[in-house]
Write a protein that holds these residues in place. Sequence first.
Motif, PDB file in Angstrom:
ATOM      1  N   ASP A   1       0.842  -1.195   0.000  1.00  0.00           N
ATOM      2  CA  ASP A   1       0.000   0.000   0.000  1.00  0.00           C
ATOM      3  C   ASP A   1       0.880   1.249   0.000  1.00  0.00           C
ATOM      4  N   PRO A   2       1.748   1.382  -0.991  1.00  0.00           N
ATOM      5  CA  PRO A   2       2.815   2.381  -0.914  1.00  0.00           C
ATOM      6  C   PRO A   2       2.345   3.823  -0.982  1.00  0.00           C
ATOM      7  N   HIS A   3       1.161   4.071  -1.541  1.00  0.00           N
ATOM      8  CA  HIS A   3       0.710   5.452  -1.710  1.00  0.00           C
ATOM      9  C   HIS A   3      -0.059   5.979  -0.502  1.00  0.00           C
ATOM     10  N   ALA A   4      -0.250   5.131   0.495  1.00  0.00           N
ATOM     11  CA  ALA A   4      -0.902   5.571   1.728  1.00  0.00           C
ATOM     12  C   ALA A   4       0.138   6.102   2.701  1.00  0.00           C
ATOM     13  N   LEU A   5      -0.202   7.198   3.371  1.00  0.00           N
ATOM     14  CA  LEU A   5       0.648   7.747   4.429  1.00  0.00           C
ATOM     15  C   LEU A   5       0.298   7.005   5.707  1.00  0.00           C
ATOM     16  N   LEU A   6       1.175   6.114   6.137  1.00  0.00           N
ATOM     17  CA  LEU A   6       0.894   5.241   7.281  1.00  0.00           C
ATOM     18  C   LEU A   6       2.020   5.344   8.308  1.00  0.00           C
ATOM     19  N   PRO A   7       1.954   6.346   9.188  1.00  0.00           N
ATOM     20  CA  PRO A   7       2.976   6.432  10.237  1.00  0.00           C
ATOM     21  C   PRO A   7       3.021   5.149  11.060  1.00  0.00           C
ATOM     22  N   GLY A   8       4.218   4.723  11.393  1.00  0.00           N
ATOM     23  CA  GLY A   8       4.373   3.495  12.165  1.00  0.00           C
ATOM     24  C   GLY A   8       4.481   2.252  11.319  1.00  0.00           C
ATOM     25  N   ARG A   9       4.721   2.379  10.006  1.00  0.00           N
ATOM     26  CA  ARG A   9       4.936   1.203   9.165  1.00  0.00           C
ATOM     27  C   ARG A   9       6.021   0.328   9.791  1.00  0.00           C
ATOM     28  N   VAL A  10       5.861  -0.953   9.658  1.00  0.00           N
ATOM     29  CA  VAL A  10       6.847  -1.904  10.185  1.00  0.00           C
ATOM     30  C   VAL A  10       7.890  -2.174   9.101  1.00  0.00           C
ATOM     31  N   ASN A  11       9.129  -1.870   9.420  1.00  0.00           N
ATOM     32  CA  ASN A  11      10.270  -2.132   8.530  1.00  0.00           C
ATOM     33  C   ASN A  11      10.039  -1.634   7.097  1.00  0.00           C
ATOM     34  N   PRO A  12       9.718  -0.366   6.931  1.00  0.00           N
ATOM     35  CA  PRO A  12       9.548   0.148   5.566  1.00  0.00           C
ATOM     36  C   PRO A  12      10.880   0.169   4.824  1.00  0.00           C
ATOM     37  N   ALA A  13      10.821   0.034   3.511  1.00  0.00           N
ATOM     38  CA  ALA A  13      12.004   0.221   2.667  1.00  0.00           C
ATOM     39  C   ALA A  13      12.058   1.695   2.300  1.00  0.00           C
ATOM     40  N   VAL A  14      13.085   2.390   2.763  1.00  0.00           N
ATOM     41  CA  VAL A  14      13.205   3.836   2.555  1.00  0.00           C
ATOM     42  C   VAL A  14      14.527   4.107   1.853  1.00  0.00           C
ATOM     43  N   PHE A  15      14.445   4.772   0.700  1.00  0.00           N
ATOM     44  CA  PHE A  15      15.634   5.026  -0.111  1.00  0.00           C
ATOM     45  C   PHE A  15      16.059   6.496  -0.075  1.00  0.00           C
ATOM     46  N   THR A  16      15.309   7.324   0.623  1.00  0.00           N
ATOM     47  CA  THR A  16      15.543   8.758   0.616  1.00  0.00           C
ATOM     48  C   THR A  16      16.969   9.126   1.016  1.00  0.00           C
ATOM     49  N   PHE A  17      17.527   8.398   1.964  1.00  0.00           N
ATOM     50  CA  PHE A  17      18.880   8.692   2.434  1.00  0.00           C
ATOM     51  C   PHE A  17      19.933   7.857   1.705  1.00  0.00           C
TER      52      PHE A  17
END
Length: 376
Positions: A309-325
């Motif tokens: 559900d990548p387009h939902a803003l879901l604070p507290g996601r468990v182990n998200p894949a984040v590439f921003t950094f």
Amino acid sequence: MTTTPIDAVRHPDPYPYYADLVADRPFAYDGSLNAWVAADATAVRAVLAAPQLRVRPAGEPVPTGVTGTAAGEVFGDLVRMTDGSLQQRLKALVVRALGRADTARAAALAAAHTREVLAAGGGVPYQELMFGVPARTVAGLLGLTDGADAEAARLVGDFVQCIPAGASEEQYKAAALAAARLQDLLRPGLDGSRETLLAELVRAARQDSWPDTAPLLANAVGFLSQTYDATAGLIGNTLVALARGAARPGTPRALDALVREVVRHDAPIQNTRRFAAGAFHHGGATVEPGGQVLVVLAAANRDPAVNPDPHALLPGRVNPAVFTFGAAAHRCPGEDLAAALAGAVVTELLAAGWDPAGLPATPGYRPLANARIPQL
């Protein structure tokens, strides 16, 4: 939406376009950019991990406009702008120093600066809150006080103008002057006698028998420059998320969860580039030496293969894949510090009675090639 990944950064909603890239062109050549574009999580991971893909063109390790100036000297020693074994050794020192940074103290400093800015009255000074407060806070962590922190915050705004391609001659000159003055301000801290972020870097260098102080000064400037656009975007995009209806966080933990999800959902840094020093192969395609790759971090953040559900803003996601950094050798180690600074600014704004409804849900964005920063 017909656009390019560069134009998308300042589009009101680039994410349907990014979703198309992920689904249909996860790694493809874009003739309008004269570059390959990596969009899905698999391609982005492969590109960022490939040793033959460098952060600068082989023939231009430092932008031509600042070569031979103080800005060029700083640029050439930044771990984010260099490759190789020395870069890895210096990066380890930077990571060690940042790992010892007191994020609680950073948040307290940012909160105090935010209250000071808001106390001046008038309309909400979004630019100062987004750019000035984080830069001034990091300057304070580096040991600059009594007005030097505010001066450094102004100077770093001039220095970062030399980093994007296409900077003007005037911007190069301003960056050179700013780099020289920033080094002058920071140099006394190289004695390592105080409990500062720069002293932590100096101590890490001494423990590793690092012989040269110039790269330490350069990367102290780097702490400021990497804070500047990225944290401004994170603060601004968090405020926009609240304006678009994100639940108002009732606890510090909830606010931290919101900020960290904004990092993924509406990334302050949307893309980066890599330059091929050797052939790179991925998915049946080949990037020849001399070619370049635009790495669309914001698209990979919303790849459904790694974030349900990548387009939902879901604070507290468990182990998200984040590439921003980023990832691999050039992953930015400042994520916790950036989140602490953004959280402190937003907390103080909310405590002062700031109403998200006062912001447009679809603001304009600064005309930047890789940083998504709303104009508030």
